[in-house]
Design a protein around this motif. Structure first.
Motif, mmCIF file in Angstrom:
data_model
loop_
_atom_site.group_PDB
_atom_site.id
_atom_site.type_symbol
_atom_site.label_atom_id
_atom_site.label_comp_id
_atom_site.label_asym_id
_atom_site.label_seq_id
_atom_site.Cartn_x
_atom_site.Cartn_y
_atom_site.Cartn_z
ATOM 1 N N VAL A 182 -41.829 26.852 59.640
ATOM 2 C CA VAL A 182 -41.532 26.522 58.247
ATOM 3 C C VAL A 182 -40.649 27.620 57.653
ATOM 4 O O VAL A 182 -41.100 28.740 57.433
ATOM 5 C CB VAL A 182 -42.835 26.367 57.425
ATOM 6 N N TYR A 183 -39.382 27.257 57.420
ATOM 7 C CA TYR A 183 -38.430 28.204 56.833
ATOM 8 C C TYR A 183 -37.792 27.652 55.561
ATOM 9 O O TYR A 183 -37.005 28.336 54.935
ATOM 10 C CB TYR A 183 -37.328 28.549 57.848
ATOM 11 N N ASP A 203 -39.057 21.660 55.618
ATOM 12 C CA ASP A 203 -39.950 21.803 56.770
ATOM 13 C C ASP A 203 -41.387 21.495 56.373
ATOM 14 O O ASP A 203 -42.137 20.878 57.134
ATOM 15 C CB ASP A 203 -39.868 23.223 57.343
ATOM 16 N N VAL A 204 -41.757 21.909 55.165
ATOM 17 C CA VAL A 204 -43.100 21.629 54.657
ATOM 18 C C VAL A 204 -43.270 20.125 54.473
ATOM 19 O O VAL A 204 -44.308 19.549 54.847
ATOM 20 C CB VAL A 204 -43.357 22.370 53.321
ATOM 21 N N GLY A 232 -43.422 31.104 59.925
ATOM 22 C CA GLY A 232 -42.098 31.058 59.326
ATOM 23 C C GLY A 232 -42.019 31.956 58.110
ATOM 24 O O GLY A 232 -42.857 32.834 57.912
ATOM 25 N N THR A 233 -41.017 31.715 57.295
ATOM 26 C CA THR A 233 -40.779 32.543 56.116
ATOM 27 C C THR A 233 -40.438 31.647 54.939
ATOM 28 O O THR A 233 -39.541 30.814 55.028
ATOM 29 C CB THR A 233 -39.600 33.514 56.363
ATOM 30 N N GLU A 256 -42.643 29.213 47.110
ATOM 31 C CA GLU A 256 -42.599 28.097 48.068
ATOM 32 C C GLU A 256 -43.878 28.055 48.908
ATOM 33 O O GLU A 256 -44.405 26.979 49.201
ATOM 34 C CB GLU A 256 -41.384 28.240 48.992
ATOM 35 N N ARG A 257 -44.371 29.235 49.276
ATOM 36 C CA ARG A 257 -45.585 29.308 50.090
ATOM 37 C C ARG A 257 -46.797 28.764 49.330
ATOM 38 O O ARG A 257 -47.595 28.014 49.870
ATOM 39 C CB ARG A 257 -45.830 30.740 50.546
ATOM 40 N N GLU A 258 -46.940 29.127 48.066
ATOM 41 C CA GLU A 258 -48.056 28.635 47.253
ATOM 42 C C GLU A 258 -47.975 27.119 47.085
ATOM 43 O O GLU A 258 -48.982 26.419 47.180
ATOM 44 C CB GLU A 258 -48.090 29.332 45.891
ATOM 45 N N GLU A 259 -46.774 26.613 46.852
ATOM 46 C CA GLU A 259 -46.568 25.170 46.716
ATOM 47 C C GLU A 259 -46.902 24.455 48.027
ATOM 48 O O GLU A 259 -47.560 23.410 48.031
ATOM 49 C CB GLU A 259 -45.124 24.882 46.296
ATOM 50 N N ALA A 260 -46.479 25.030 49.151
ATOM 51 C CA ALA A 260 -46.755 24.447 50.469
ATOM 52 C C ALA A 260 -48.261 24.431 50.737
ATOM 53 O O ALA A 260 -48.812 23.434 51.222
ATOM 54 C CB ALA A 260 -46.035 25.227 51.559
ATOM 55 N N LYS A 261 -48.941 25.525 50.401
ATOM 56 C CA LYS A 261 -50.393 25.616 50.611
ATOM 57 C C LYS A 261 -51.101 24.526 49.816
ATOM 58 O O LYS A 261 -52.003 23.858 50.353
ATOM 59 C CB LYS A 261 -50.882 27.003 50.173
ATOM 60 N N GLU A 262 -50.719 24.305 48.595
ATOM 61 C CA GLU A 262 -51.332 23.264 47.759
ATOM 62 C C GLU A 262 -51.114 21.878 48.367
ATOM 63 O O GLU A 262 -52.029 21.060 48.417
ATOM 64 C CB GLU A 262 -50.752 23.310 46.325
#
Length: 186
Positions: free
Chosen positions: A139-140, A144-145, A168-169, A174-180
């Protein structure tokens, strides 16, 4: 009714470089009954036994034993690989249900019918229950998410054991949104 004779080739230890089929060829068989062999081991060319430790046998040996059919265990993949089979010299049932992340094939069993003329018909029954999925995603980018989420949504969460690795990075936002998003699907 049809008379059936079973020829058991049991294993007396966990590993062996020799199979236990030899005696079957020596025994006189009745032409009026169905003769079925039962054995555990690897058939060369069908399993994963490069070291020759799992009672290796050959398709030729099975055929030369003079039986109408062999029912085999050990290989966790069904054989034949189709859902319908005609006169096969041997069948591997596979596993009745998926047992690990090693393979994503469904579990199941063979329904094997043998008529009075010894004609064999195998019908594969596939288990529709629990399945194992092992997924790894790079996930970059937020796209990808979205791809990951799409695949997760296609899985039946009530019937899936999922091992998920994500690397990924992304930016912190973006990471918080992807986690949710992932947590919503799981």
């Amino acid at each position: 009714h049809q008379e059936v004779t079973f020829y058991a080739c049991g294993c007396h230890q966990k590993h062996s470089d020799e199979n236990l089929l030899g005696w079957v060829q020596e025994v006189e068989k009745s032409n009026t009954c169905v003769n079925i062999g039962i054995a555990h081991g690897n058939v060369e060319g069908f399993g994963l036994d490069d070291e020759g430790r799992y009672f290796n046998m050959t398709a030729h040996e099975l055929s030369e034993a003079g039986l109408d059919c062999w029912l085999l265990g050990h290989i966790h993949a069904p054989h034949p690989s189709s859902d319908l089979a005609g006169h096969e010299p041997f069948f591997f049932a596979g596993n009745h249900c998926p047992e690990s992340w090693k393979a994503e094939r469904p579990g199941g069993a063979w329904l094997i019918e043998i008529d009075n003329d010894k004609k064999i018909k195998g019908t594969r029954w596939n288990h529709e229950g629990i399945c194992f999925r092992d997924r790894e995603y790079a996930v970059y980018h937020p796209d990808d998410v979205n791809h990951l989420i799409g695949e997760l949504e296609d899985m039946d969460a009530s019937q899936t054991v999922l091992r998920l690795s994500v690397f990924g990075t992304l930016t912190e936002e973006e990471r918080e949104e992807a986690k949710e998003k992932v947590e919503e699907v799981l």
